[in-house]
Design an enzyme around this catalytic site. Sequence first.
Site, PDB file in Angstrom:
ATOM      1  N   ARG A 311       0.595  -0.903   0.085  1.00 12.24           N
ATOM      2  CA  ARG A 311       0.033   0.007  -0.193  1.00 12.24           C
ATOM      3  C   ARG A 311       0.779   1.286   0.024  1.00 12.24           C
ATOM      4  NH1 ARG A 311      -3.058   1.442   3.304  1.00 12.24           N
ATOM      5  NH2 ARG A 311      -4.704   2.333   1.962  1.00 12.24           N
ATOM      6  N   TYR A 315      -0.018   3.346  -3.461  1.00 12.24           N
ATOM      7  CA  TYR A 315      -0.714   4.432  -3.380  1.00 12.24           C
ATOM      8  C   TYR A 315      -0.246   5.630  -2.566  1.00 12.24           C
ATOM      9  CZ  TYR A 315      -4.330   0.491  -3.774  1.00 12.24           C
ATOM     10  OH  TYR A 315      -5.241  -0.370  -3.818  1.00 12.24           O
ATOM     11  N   CYS A 342      14.085  -3.072  -5.500  1.00 16.83           N
ATOM     12  CA  CYS A 342      14.757  -2.105  -6.404  1.00 16.83           C
ATOM     13  C   CYS A 342      14.013  -1.412  -7.086  1.00 16.83           C
ATOM     14  CB  CYS A 342      15.488  -3.033  -7.456  1.00 16.83           C
ATOM     15  SG  CYS A 342      16.830  -4.059  -6.865  1.00 16.83           S
TER      16      CYS A 342
END
Length: 421
Positions: A311, A315, A342
């Site tokens: 999350r 977002y 990475c």
Amino acid sequence: MSSNFPLSHDELVKLTEKYPTPVYLYDEQAIRENIRYFKKAFSIFPKFREFFAVKACPNPYILKVLADEGCGADCSSLPELMLSKLAGIAGEMVMFTSNETPAEEYQYAAREGNIINLDDVTHIDFLKKALGKLPETICFRYNPGPLKKGGNAIIGKPEEAKYGCTHDQLIEAYARCKAEGVKHFGLHTMVASNELNPDFFVDTARLVFDLVLEVQEKCGVNIEFVDLGGGVGIPYREDQKKVDLDYVAQKIRALYDEKIVPAGLDPLLISFECGRPITGPYGWLITKAIHEKHIYREYIGTDSCMADLMRPGMYGAYHELTVSGKENAPRDHVYDVVGSLCENCDKFAVQRPLPKIDIGDLLIIHDAGAHGRAMGFNYNGKLRAGELLLRPDNSVVQIRRRETIDDLFATLDLNGVESFK
Ligand SMILES: *Cc1c(COP(=O)(O)O)cnc(C)c1O
């Protein structure tokens, strides 16, 4: 929500000696108390059901706890249907709200007597072909489009969302299904994600109830259940407020008395399919600080990454983070707490004031009990964390082990090439 972590520092240290980090922990007692509060708020309706959104926390132990508290399950795929069955959730306690669904998944749901929620009117013919005939009970997903103002950060504006049927399509769909002998009807909508404004859900209920009345008038169909979806948010940030479910329930009850009762549709089953507010605040990702670096910013490197909790990276979502044993220490350092992927977005916390973190400190990432482990992935060859359940008697059971390299390689077909053997 830093105050609800159920273990002391010493207990957590001991636990991670047995189950090394990164690992998820869920609090069964807290989940039980929470779902009781949720159900109590809506007990002012003659009929209410919470279909727990399996995708939020797809572990059958958690589903069993919720089943034990009287919840159904909301599923979006065949494996989720199977997990629900495994947890003892059967028949009409399962809502199948799926998208772009393969015929075999509808066949399985129909065999199990689960409620099929169609995302589009063209799926009526698809379902008919898949099953040979239409089931006795059908639900449709409604997309109110521009009728539902405002939109919502994660789902976006309804008119730009891929989900559900338009108003006019629905009128036609109910009339057609009735003519073809379908006996029981439901209406579903979900137009928000992680929404904290309680009035948002009241407005949604108003839209849905109005459509129920219109379907009755225009199609002669009495809808028997409405599903108001998920999307009830949780206060990820300390300055945010929990959705007052008593308020939401009472406001929706007033609309029910105003619209549904006079139409002779009482008792109409009211349902939600919430995931996040049920388990979200009662799950934590535990990780360990294993590196520090001092460049243009101060970094703490953990033994986890966004493959365990996507999350924040995906977002920019905020998750409270506490340093075990330093809960009361002054937050006089500013860190980016990062994972090993990475990808530069792999940061659990960005420019976060925290106590001084030392190598070996246990970090607790809060509100990870929904859409946490569930959204995990294997990019960069990362092995996803396991899951632990703290039981009401304070014992801890492992409910999912950590992935192994063998798990990761299991889908590779190495047998065809001599040099791989
Ligand atoms: C994701 C989803 C839910 C659950 O949402 P939460 O935010 O976890 O409550 C419920 N229903 C549908 C159709 C969904 O896509």
